[in-house]
Design an enzyme around this catalytic site. Structure first.
Site, PDB file in Angstrom:
ATOM      1  N   SER A  29       0.811  -1.220   0.000  1.00  0.00           N
ATOM      2  CA  SER A  29       0.000   0.000   0.000  1.00  0.00           C
ATOM      3  C   SER A  29       0.844   1.269   0.000  1.00  0.00           C
ATOM      4  O   SER A  29       0.382   2.322  -0.450  1.00  0.00           O
ATOM      5  CB  SER A  29      -0.935   0.018   1.212  1.00  0.00           C
ATOM      6  OG  SER A  29      -0.210  -0.039   2.426  1.00  0.00           O
ATOM      7  N   ASP A  75      -0.865   7.898   9.823  1.00  0.00           N
ATOM      8  CA  ASP A  75      -1.503   6.986  10.767  1.00  0.00           C
ATOM      9  C   ASP A  75      -0.498   6.161  11.565  1.00  0.00           C
ATOM     10  O   ASP A  75      -0.869   5.213  12.251  1.00  0.00           O
ATOM     11  CB  ASP A  75      -2.454   6.035  10.030  1.00  0.00           C
ATOM     12  CG  ASP A  75      -1.757   5.256   8.907  1.00  0.00           C
ATOM     13  OD1 ASP A  75      -0.516   5.326   8.818  1.00  0.00           O
ATOM     14  OD2 ASP A  75      -2.463   4.580   8.122  1.00  0.00           O
ATOM     15  N   HIS A 105       1.532   4.711   7.111  1.00  0.00           N
ATOM     16  CA  HIS A 105       1.475   5.213   5.740  1.00  0.00           C
ATOM     17  C   HIS A 105       1.958   6.657   5.679  1.00  0.00           C
ATOM     18  O   HIS A 105       1.711   7.446   6.597  1.00  0.00           O
ATOM     19  CB  HIS A 105       0.048   5.098   5.198  1.00  0.00           C
ATOM     20  CG  HIS A 105      -0.449   3.687   5.154  1.00  0.00           C
ATOM     21  ND1 HIS A 105      -1.249   3.147   6.137  1.00  0.00           N
ATOM     22  CD2 HIS A 105      -0.235   2.699   4.250  1.00  0.00           C
ATOM     23  CE1 HIS A 105      -1.508   1.882   5.838  1.00  0.00           C
ATOM     24  NE2 HIS A 105      -0.907   1.591   4.705  1.00  0.00           N
TER      25      HIS A 105
END
Length: 248
Positions: free
Chosen positions: A11, A194, A197
């Site tokens: 991600s 967070d 990320h």
């Protein structure tokens, strides 16, 4: 086929397209505009085990036109056991080595003979932020920074063994947050959204580190050293069809 850049990862690569957070892949695409196309193959939540075995489905059938490949893994592999994304450290190193060999071996169907392969370490885990994020989503706390450090070190070590350039994002962020420990989330909020990320500042940092690493290892890959595909419009004299066809 025109030359291309491949960004493969989880991600942290998938989100690299997000312009609103200064995505590092988007910045790479902007730097190579009209020079090399950038292929984002970030698969959120994936680890090296899944990636190693699914590469034929993830990528084009041929990588012979690739000039730069980034491999950005470890954030999911470093998930604490027994959660499903966890990959033991020795296997993580083995998987990452196998992925590199897929691109560097002449016997591989995905051989990329002209590509510079760059390894990127996972970033640190801002544990306070990540804990808050998990609680807000009713999910368990499944990562810690000490484990992330071990996986980052494994990436650095593999890069050294294979003589590949490496962006040590873990160490670079850690160095910068050392003087920010008085902040509510120990300074990690400066670089992550967070605790894991990247935010805009984190993406800016990675884009800068990657560009510097590539420029130092392979100066010919500096965007300014690569001619545009087709001339600037100011280089077109008359604009007739006959003149335009000379650029084919």
């Amino acid at each position: 086929m025109e030359p291309k850049i491949l960004c493969l990862g989880d991600s942290l690569t998938q989100r690299g397209w997000e312009v609103e957070s200064h995505g590092w892949v988007a910045q790479l695409a902007a730097a190579y505009l009209r020079r090399y196309d950038v292929l984002n193959r970030g698969f959120g939540g994936y680890n090296t085990r899944w990636t190693r075995h699914l590469l034929p489905r993830m990528l084009p059938q041929s990588l012979r036109n690739m000039r730069l490949i980034t491999l950005f893994f470890g954030a999911n592999d470093a998930q604490i056991a027994p959660y499903k994304q966890h990959v033991p450290l020795p296997e993580f190193s083995s998987n990452l080595r196998a992925i590199v060999e897929t691109f560097s071996s002449p016997d591989s169907a995905l051989y990329a003979p002209d590509a510079l392969i760059v390894l990127i370490t996972p970033p640190p885990v801002g544990e306070k932020m990540w804990s808050r994020d998990r609680e807000s989503k009713s999910k368990p706390f499944d990562r810690n920074n000490d484990v992330a450090r071990q996986y980052a070190q494994a990436v650095v070590q593999l890069a050294a063994e294979l003589d590949l350039p490496c962006v040590d994002l873990w160490s670079e962020i850690e160095r910068r947050v050392e003087g920010l420990r008085e902040m509510p989330f120990d300074g990690y909020e400066e670089f992550t959204c967070d605790g894991l990320h990247l935010n805009a500042k984190g993406n800016d940092l990675l884009a800068q580190l990657l560009r510097t690493t590539v420029d130092e290892r392979e100066p010919k890959l500096k965007p300014e050293n690569i001619p545009w595909l087709l001339p600037d419009h100011n280089g077109i004299q008359e604009g007739t069809v006959e003149e335009i066809l000379t650029f084919l």
